[in-house]
Design a protein around this motif. Structure first.
Motif: not given
Length: 845
Positions: A480-490, A494-504
């Protein structure tokens, strides 16, 4: 007559294997072609290709492996041997067209509309990879209804059954992929991004779809540029400047690896890094881009990849390849040299000097110790599945029972001489499971079930970039889920585990909302504080603030609603208990004065000023002071109903008494004149009649007020922001001002009468005192009106209490204090002789 012949052309490198039924295949074995200047003064040379594409070479081997596996299977197509004819399309439309025509002709020569080498039926073609080549091939194959199953062409146009009736694919359509990419971008919260796409069908249609899906998802496109495949440099310098100058940190690339690699080379040359690349499946698992030198740019890339599946047997097969054994393969030696950085020589010297560098000699044993093949055989799995789809269609055709077949009168096709359109019927209706348990079928548009892997580019143990599967995207998945993402693996930049931002624009903090800037995209905005009474408790995307409920109010940060404090004139407030103390103290004074008058009621000054009226006036003043207490404390409904009415009636009684005293004074002094008709009006009856009449009018007014529009308890949330003012609504403002106006009318009449009687010659004349008292009374209430109308909250009530006390003290101070002073401190003046003597002196000439 001179002979004639059809022109033929070289279809490039190919691999052939005989069989009872032939399956064709086209692969982009080489991804770079050598350009030639065409002057058309001589026969154009054949296209020269170079640089092996490892992934597609493995796809070619997957076709060979699948055919061999099927031929070895005793249950699938028993007693039928499959053969194949596979060729290199070399990333060109010309080679793809030549190869297709060659297969349809049944030999090495491309002879349109002729099959010159009969005997072996042609089942169908597996290919091609690029959508533009597949479209060309599908137009040719569709004319003859030959089945075509692509393993890598994703253009949505290929789903049009009117244009391409015999086209199928084992990779989902771009329409589903681009929708998924837009959802992936939303999943990570990126709202400001750039788009790069190749100028072919795949790139441009993909660009349009992903751009629209991104905008529909609420994100904005900072730039949208095209990789010009017709130019040797792919317009890379210009694209690099656009990427470098843009504030977007996320770039979506819809292009093949062979086109994107040129842009990467320019980015590397100008040292442009720090971006997150979102990959389409065309390059998400590319070997070409996985080189160590690109890791500073591509580390942290995330994108959609073809479902990897499980092909352990094929991996063993591929690892067992050796140039010494695969003599029929024209590509294996070139693949070997490129993969293991060696050269095939017939010299015994193991090291060869080439220019200023050295290269070792190829031995054929490098596969076991050198560079291994990819672990994820994604493209190979699609090729493998395509071959099995044709095989299962042939199997169903083989086992058709006459009388129950799908053709005319339940007929069946002959496996050794079937028509292309007959096999096409079975391919449309295949439904089988692969050996790893996957369910394979085609929908009405020739598309397979939409399943993608989500891969992240990380640095592996060998220092090379590796594509690590971190999730999946499955349309209408069983979970029932389209996405199944393991964020811990990403792993990001610079080997950062925090999601980078991209905003105007930066996220608006809590308590603020977005304000769109005119002429700029929706994602570029300013932050404005929420309007009064509204909150925003989310960070970043609050387009609107939300009002608090009626009984709550925002805190200072305007990020949550707090219960509103209530406000009323409370006994606990300094103002409240001060006014309450003043009211009680003031109420005692009329009682004290009344006691003095009772104690000295026989004295001339008390008797001369109408003792009974004075006592009634003092009692009414006592009530006037006490009624102010009804305005202090929590305004209960009962208190609201009575406090203004009590105030109006008590004050009407008080002013009526004053008016009666004034009229009594006038009548008394005018009745002493000879022949005066006022003698019969002297006495207490007139005074009491005046009091009753004046008080009755106010009583009627208050009764009508209570009947038709009585005052009521009210919670006022509008007058003072953030505070609930608990007060008494007057019900009918007209009735309130009529009540107050009537008091002013009585006071004005008393003032006028007293003013006219101020010069009457008598020491006991109260007219002057009444004049001053009414003047003070009227001054207080005239000043009260603007102050009452301008005050807010409890200060409105406090203003009325102050006016009640002040006006009451005006009457007490002006009328009774002078008399008490004479009674208590100047008793010699409180005698008939003194007063008569003063009168006599007053009448002397």
């Amino acid at each position: 007559m001179a002979g004639c012949r059809l022109p033929t052309g070289n279809t490039g490198g190919s691999i052939n294997s005989p069989g009872d039924i032939i399956i064709g295949g086209t692969f982009r074995i080489h991804f770079e072609r050598v350009g030639n200047d065409l002057h058309f003064t001589s026969k154009p040379p054949e296209v020269q290709c170079r640089i092996i594409a490892t992934e597609f070479y493995q796809g070619l081997q997957a076709l060979i492996f699948a055919v061999e596996e099927i031929n070895a299977d005793t249950e699938l197509l028993p007693n039928v041997t499959l053969g194949f004819q596979a060729l290199d399309s070399c990333n060109t439309l010309r080679r793809a067209a030549q190869g297709t025509l060659s297969m349809l002709s049944g030999g090495k020569e491309a002879i349109p509309n002729y099959h010159c080498h009969g005997g072996t039926p042609f089942a169908g073609l597996v290919g091609d990879s690029k959508s533009s080549r597949s479209i060309l091939m599908a137009q040719i194959l569709g004319l003859y209804h030959h089945p075509q199953i692509s393993y890598f062409s994703t253009h949505p146009l290929l789903a049009d059954r009117n244009l391409f009736p015999s086209f199928f694919r084992t990779i989902p359509s771009d329409e589903l992929q681009m929708r998924g990419l837009a959802q992936l971008i939303s999943h990570f919260g990126w709202s400001w991004l750039g788009l790069l796409a190749s100028d072919d069908d795949y790139g441009q249609f993909g660009l349009q779809m992903v751009k629209q899906e991104i905008i529909n998802a609420g994100a904005c496109v900072a730039f949208s540029e095209t990789i010009l495949t017709s130019q040797p440099d792919r317009n890379a310098p210009y694209l690099t400047n656009v990427i470098k100058e843009s504030t977007a940190k996320v770039v979506v690339v819809v292009a093949s690896d062979s086109d994107f690699v040129v842009v990467l080379e320019e980015l590397l040359r100008q040292n442009v890094s720090g971006h997150i690349w979102v990959a389409s499946e065309a390059w998400a698992t590319s070997d070409l881009l996985s080189e160590e030198r690109f890791k500073g740019i591509l580390l942290g890339t995330i994108g959609f990849a073809i479902f990897h599946g499980n092909m352990s047997k094929f991996s063993k097969y591929f690892n067992s390849l050796n140039p010494s054994k695969e003599l029929y393969d024209p590509f294996i030696r070139e693949f070997w040299e490129q993969s293991f950085a060696c050269t095939w020589l017939f010299d015994t010297n193991p090291v060869i000097l080439i220019g200023n560098s050295t290269k070792k000699s190829c031995t054929g044993n490098e596969m076991s110790n050198g560079l291994p093949p990819k672990e994820d055989q994604r493209l190979s799995l699609n090729v493998y599945t395509a071959v099995y789809a044709i095989a299962w269609a042939l199997h169903n055709l083989l086992y058709c029972k006459p009388g129950t077949g799908p053709f005319y009168l339940g007929g069946c096709a002959n496996i050794s001489s079937f028509q292309p359109w007959q096999l096409l019927h079975y391919i449309r209706n295949i439904n089988f499971k692969t050996k790893d348990g996957r369910h394979v079928f085609f929908d009405g548009a020739g598309n397979p079930p939409a399943v993608y892997d989500i891969v992240n580019w990380q640095v592996g143990a060998r220092g090379m970039l590796e594509q690590v599967t971190v999730g999946s995207y499955e349309l209408n998945g069983s979970s029932g889920k389209m996405f199944n993402i393991d964020r811990a693996k990403i792993v990001w930049i610079n080997n950062n585990t925090q999601i980078p931002t991209s905003k105007c624009s930066p996220s608006c903090p809590s308590g603020y909302r977005k304000v769109i800037i005119s002429g700029k995209p929706l994602c570029c905005y300013e932050c404005a504080r929420c309007p009064q009474g509204q909150i925003s408790n989310q960070t970043g995307n609050a387009a609107e603030c939300h009002p608090c409920s009626w009984d709550t109010w925002p805190n200072l940060q305007q990020d949550r609603c707090l219960p509103r404090p209530t406000e009323f004139l409370s006994y606990g407030d300094p103002l409240g208990y001060s006014l309450a103390a003043a009211s009680i103290f003031s109420a005692l004074d009329p009682l004290v004065i009344l006691g003095v008058f009772i104690r000295y009621k026989k004295t001339p000054i008390v008797r001369a000023n109408n003792y009974s009226l004075s006592c009634l006036l003092l009692l009414s003043l006592f009530l006037c002071f006490l009624c102010s207490l009804g305005f202090i404390g929590y305004p209960q409904p009962e208190k609201c109903l009575l406090r203004q009415v009590a105030f109006g009636m008590v004050f009407a009684l008080c002013i009526s008494c004053v008016l009666a005293k004034t009229i009594t004074v006038v009548i008394a002094f005018n009745a002493t004149k000879p022949g005066s008709r006022l003698r019969k009006w002297t006495g207490v009856k007139v005074s009491y009649c005046v009091i009753v009449l004046c008080a009755l009018i106010q009583t009627i007014d208050c009764a009508l007020w209570l009947i038709f529009s009585p005052p009521f308890h009210e919670l006022d949330t509008d007058t003072k922001p953030g505070v609930i003012i608990v007060n008494c609504n007057e019900g009918s403002p007209t009735a309130f001002w009529c009540m107050l106006g009537y008091l002013g009318f009585l006071a004005s009449i008393s003032f006028i009468v007293a003013f006219l009687a101020r010069r009457l010659p008598d020491s006991f004349n109260e007219a002057k005192l009444i004049t001053f008292s009414m003047l003070a009374f009227l001054s207080v209430w005239v000043s009260f009106i603007p102050a009452y109308l301008s005050a807010r909250g409890m200060y409105t009530v406090a203003m009325e209490v102050f006016a009640i006390l002040s006006s009451s003290w005006a009457v007490v101070g002006c009328i009774f204090v002078p008399k008490c002073y004479i009674i208590l401190f100047r008793p010699n003046m409180n005698s008939r002789e003194h007063l008569m003597g003063k009168k006599k002196g007053a009448n002397m000439p």
